[in-house]
Design an enzyme around this catalytic site. Structure first.
Site, short mmCIF file in Angstrom:
data_model
loop_
_atom_site.label_atom_id
_atom_site.label_comp_id
_atom_site.label_asym_id
_atom_site.label_seq_id
_atom_site.Cartn_x
_atom_site.Cartn_y
_atom_site.Cartn_z
N TRP A 182 38.61 -42.72 58.91
CA TRP A 182 37.21 -42.87 58.55
C TRP A 182 36.91 -44.37 58.48
O TRP A 182 37.67 -45.13 57.88
CB TRP A 182 36.88 -42.23 57.19
CG TRP A 182 35.46 -42.54 56.83
CD1 TRP A 182 34.35 -41.98 57.37
CD2 TRP A 182 35.01 -43.56 55.92
NE1 TRP A 182 33.22 -42.58 56.85
CE2 TRP A 182 33.59 -43.55 55.97
CE3 TRP A 182 35.64 -44.48 55.10
CZ2 TRP A 182 32.81 -44.42 55.20
CZ3 TRP A 182 34.87 -45.35 54.33
CH2 TRP A 182 33.47 -45.30 54.38
N GLU A 223 36.71 -38.59 61.06
CA GLU A 223 35.72 -38.13 60.08
C GLU A 223 34.36 -38.80 60.31
O GLU A 223 34.25 -40.02 60.31
CB GLU A 223 36.22 -38.45 58.67
CG GLU A 223 35.23 -38.06 57.56
CD GLU A 223 35.74 -38.41 56.17
OE1 GLU A 223 36.80 -39.05 56.05
OE2 GLU A 223 35.06 -38.03 55.20
N LYS A 225 30.11 -39.36 59.42
CA LYS A 225 29.26 -39.53 58.23
C LYS A 225 27.82 -39.76 58.68
O LYS A 225 27.59 -40.33 59.74
CB LYS A 225 29.77 -40.72 57.41
CG LYS A 225 29.16 -40.82 56.04
CD LYS A 225 29.90 -41.82 55.17
CE LYS A 225 29.27 -41.89 53.79
NZ LYS A 225 30.02 -42.73 52.86
N ASP A 256 33.36 -33.54 56.17
CA ASP A 256 33.23 -33.86 54.74
C ASP A 256 31.93 -33.23 54.25
O ASP A 256 30.85 -33.46 54.81
CB ASP A 256 33.22 -35.39 54.57
CG ASP A 256 33.17 -35.81 53.10
OD1 ASP A 256 32.27 -35.31 52.38
OD2 ASP A 256 33.98 -36.64 52.69
N HIS A 259 28.72 -35.36 53.85
CA HIS A 259 28.34 -36.27 54.94
C HIS A 259 27.25 -35.75 55.85
O HIS A 259 27.17 -36.14 57.01
CB HIS A 259 29.58 -36.63 55.77
CG HIS A 259 30.49 -37.58 55.05
ND1 HIS A 259 31.55 -38.20 55.65
CD2 HIS A 259 30.47 -38.01 53.76
CE1 HIS A 259 32.15 -38.98 54.77
NE2 HIS A 259 31.53 -38.87 53.62
N HIS A 283 37.12 -32.23 54.05
CA HIS A 283 37.00 -33.02 52.84
C HIS A 283 36.05 -32.25 51.94
O HIS A 283 34.83 -32.35 52.08
CB HIS A 283 36.47 -34.43 53.13
CG HIS A 283 37.54 -35.40 53.46
ND1 HIS A 283 37.32 -36.75 53.60
CD2 HIS A 283 38.88 -35.20 53.64
CE1 HIS A 283 38.49 -37.35 53.86
NE2 HIS A 283 39.43 -36.44 53.90
N ASP A 291 24.75 -39.74 46.96
CA ASP A 291 26.20 -39.83 46.77
C ASP A 291 26.88 -38.65 47.44
O ASP A 291 26.45 -37.50 47.30
CB ASP A 291 26.56 -39.84 45.29
CG ASP A 291 28.07 -39.85 45.11
OD1 ASP A 291 28.71 -40.76 45.66
OD2 ASP A 291 28.60 -38.95 44.45
N ASP A 293 30.13 -37.84 46.93
CA ASP A 293 31.46 -37.62 46.37
C ASP A 293 31.48 -37.17 44.91
O ASP A 293 32.26 -37.68 44.13
CB ASP A 293 32.27 -38.90 46.53
CG ASP A 293 32.41 -39.30 47.99
OD1 ASP A 293 33.18 -38.64 48.70
OD2 ASP A 293 31.72 -40.24 48.42
N ASP A 323 37.77 -34.74 48.45
CA ASP A 323 37.30 -36.11 48.53
C ASP A 323 36.13 -36.33 47.58
O ASP A 323 34.98 -36.07 47.93
CB ASP A 323 36.89 -36.45 49.98
CG ASP A 323 36.53 -37.93 50.10
OD1 ASP A 323 36.77 -38.68 49.16
OD2 ASP A 323 35.99 -38.32 51.16
C1 RNT Z 1 33.78 -41.88 52.87
C2 RNT Z 1 34.68 -40.83 53.40
C3 RNT Z 1 36.15 -41.08 53.23
C4 RNT Z 1 36.48 -41.72 51.89
C5 RNT Z 1 37.95 -41.85 51.63
C6 RNT Z 1 38.24 -42.72 50.47
O1 RNT Z 1 32.47 -41.54 52.89
O2 RNT Z 1 34.34 -39.60 52.85
O3 RNT Z 1 36.85 -39.93 53.44
O4 RNT Z 1 35.89 -41.05 50.83
O5 RNT Z 1 38.57 -42.24 52.78
ZN ZN Z 2 35.61 -37.94 53.23
#
Ligand code: RNT
Ligand code: ZN
Length: 415
Positions: A182, A223, A225, A256, A259, A283, A291, A293, A323
């Site tokens: 990523w 990955e 985003k 993810d 994302h 993820h 956000d 996460d 994640d």
């Molecule tokens: C960031 C990605 C990635 C990170 C990690 C720390 O938006 O989700 O996976 O969170 O690599």
């Molecule tokens: Zn991620």
């Protein structure tokens, strides 16, 4: 009669074998992300904080791990509270450098040997991630897609080094390591040239993946985003970019959950993506406004993900990682809550009265399908979940919270 025995009968009446579900659940590992333990700081230098990269850990809950030993102690504590055997997902910035300064493009397995030994002693598999953020050469927001050839070269070398480390991890632990790429690259405001950075990213990835590595030891994932903090208008590694790249090059695609657009969820993507890429990396996370996460919940988006993995028969082709990073609550509790919820969602999917649902669907009886799906939501999942925790020697119900409090008082408060 205890509540599990009653639940078992209730599920059996719908054609669901709770024993089979528990056996399946105990064989599905979740890859625990090391970075929840220290707000994505890493140990390359003392007091590292997450700088840049479009991601941000917010909050200042006391007790954050400051050293590798503290992080390992915290992980050990969290793992005791989570039923089952799992994996450790390590970022390259958690290298054990023994106080030496080593550039990221010069990392080798020796800088991660203590982690591998730690995982081996606990029977855990490991996954790995090159770290393309929190570094002076990432400060202008571009790494693998940088217009500066020297900067690109440095990050390509880091990627090559990390695949080799991933392969060594996989070989030593006897279980395939997934190494996930990523990068944060993107623009805060509207770019004019969207093409050149993407061309450069493709060429950089090709250079990183040029070396043949036994897929038994290491698998590569990419990955995507939608946007990050400071890359709101344009992210080089977008969904379309990486999905196409993964299909073309038969790499793993990493979805993810945080994302995508806020109303977009992962569940409908899984069967589409897996039709064209060999395997999937998840993820599991939770997006809240900007956000991506927040701690994973037992919520519809997470349940939807796990339902698709189970319904599609995709367990063997899906690597489930977490994640999220929340620095505003006890970090061990964050790991425990998120991982237990991911497992609970898996169990809920495994306990679905699938045969009956499929019969209704095949017969075109959409009334029965909807009725059954809704009835299934209030079946006694918690009795089966508690039984799983009991059999796996993990705390039942909210009993884990007292353990976290004890650890907080005995260990975290002294930091
Ligand atoms: C960031 C990605 C990635 C990170 C990690 C720390 O938006 O989700 O996976 O969170 O690599
Ligand atoms: Zn991620």
């Amino acid at each position: 009669m205890n509540s599990y025995t009653l639940a078992k009968e209730q599920y059996a009446a719908l054609g669901v074998d709770t024993e089979a579900a528990l056996a399946s659940l105990s064989r599905i590992p979740i890859s625990l992300h090391c970075w929840q333990g220290d707000d994505v700081g890493g140990f390359e230098k003392p007091n590292a904080t997450l700088s840049g990269g479009g991601i941000q850990a917010t909050g200042n809950y006391p007790g954050k791990a400051r050293t590798i030993d503290e992080l390992r102690g915290d992980l050990d504590q969290a793992l005791k509270l989570i039923p089952g055997k799992h994996r450790l997902n390590l970022h390259a910035c958690y290298a054990d450098l023994g106080g030496k300064k080593v550039e990221r493009n010069a990392y080798t397995v020796e800088h991660f040997q203590s982690w591998i030994d730690w995982a081996k002693a606990r029977g855990l598999g490991m996954d790995f991630n090159p770290t393309y953020f929190a570094h002076p050469l990432a400060d202008n927001g571009f790494t693998l897609s940088s217009p500066d050839e020297g900067v690109r070269r440095f990050w390509i070398e880091h990627g090559i080094a990390c695949r080799r480390i991933g392969a060594a991890i996989g070989r030593q632990l006897g279980t395939t390591c997934v190494t996930n790429v990523w990068i944060p690259d993107g623009y805060k405001d509207i770019p004019v040239d969207r093409v050149s950075p993407r061309k450069r990213l493709e060429a950089s990835l090709d250079a990183i993946f040029a070396e043949k590595i036994d897929p038994k030891h290491n698998l590569d994932a990419v990955e995507s985003k939608l946007f990050g903090i400071g890359s709101e208008s344009y992210v080089v590694g977008s969904h379309e970019f990486y999905l196409a790249y993964a299909v073309k090059n038969q790499k793993l695609y990493c979805l993810d959950a945080g994302h995508f657009h806020p109303t977009e969820q992962l569940h409908d993507k899984i069967s589409s993506v897996l039709q064209f890429v060999p395997e999937l990396l998840l993820h599991v996370s939770r997006g809240v406004r900007w956000d991506s996460d927040h701690v994973v919940l037992f919520d519809d988006p997470t349940r939807g993900i796990m339902e698709e993995v189970i319904r599609g028969g995709f367990v063997s082709r899906t690597h489930i990682g977490l994640d999220f990073f929340d620095a505003s609550i006890n970090r061990i509790a964050a790991w425990t809550i998120g991982t237990r919820n991911a497992l609970k969602c898996l169990l809920s999917a495994l306990l679905e009265p699938r045969a009956q649902l499929l019969t209704a669907e095949k017969a075109g009886d959409h009334t029965a399908r909807l009725a059954l799906l809704e009835e299934a939501k209030t079946l006694p999942l918690s009795a089966v979940w508690d039984e799983h925790c009991r059999r796996q020697n993990a705390p039942v119900g909210a009993a884990w919270l007292a353990e976290v409090r004890r650890y907080e008082k005995d260990v975290l408060a002294k930091r």
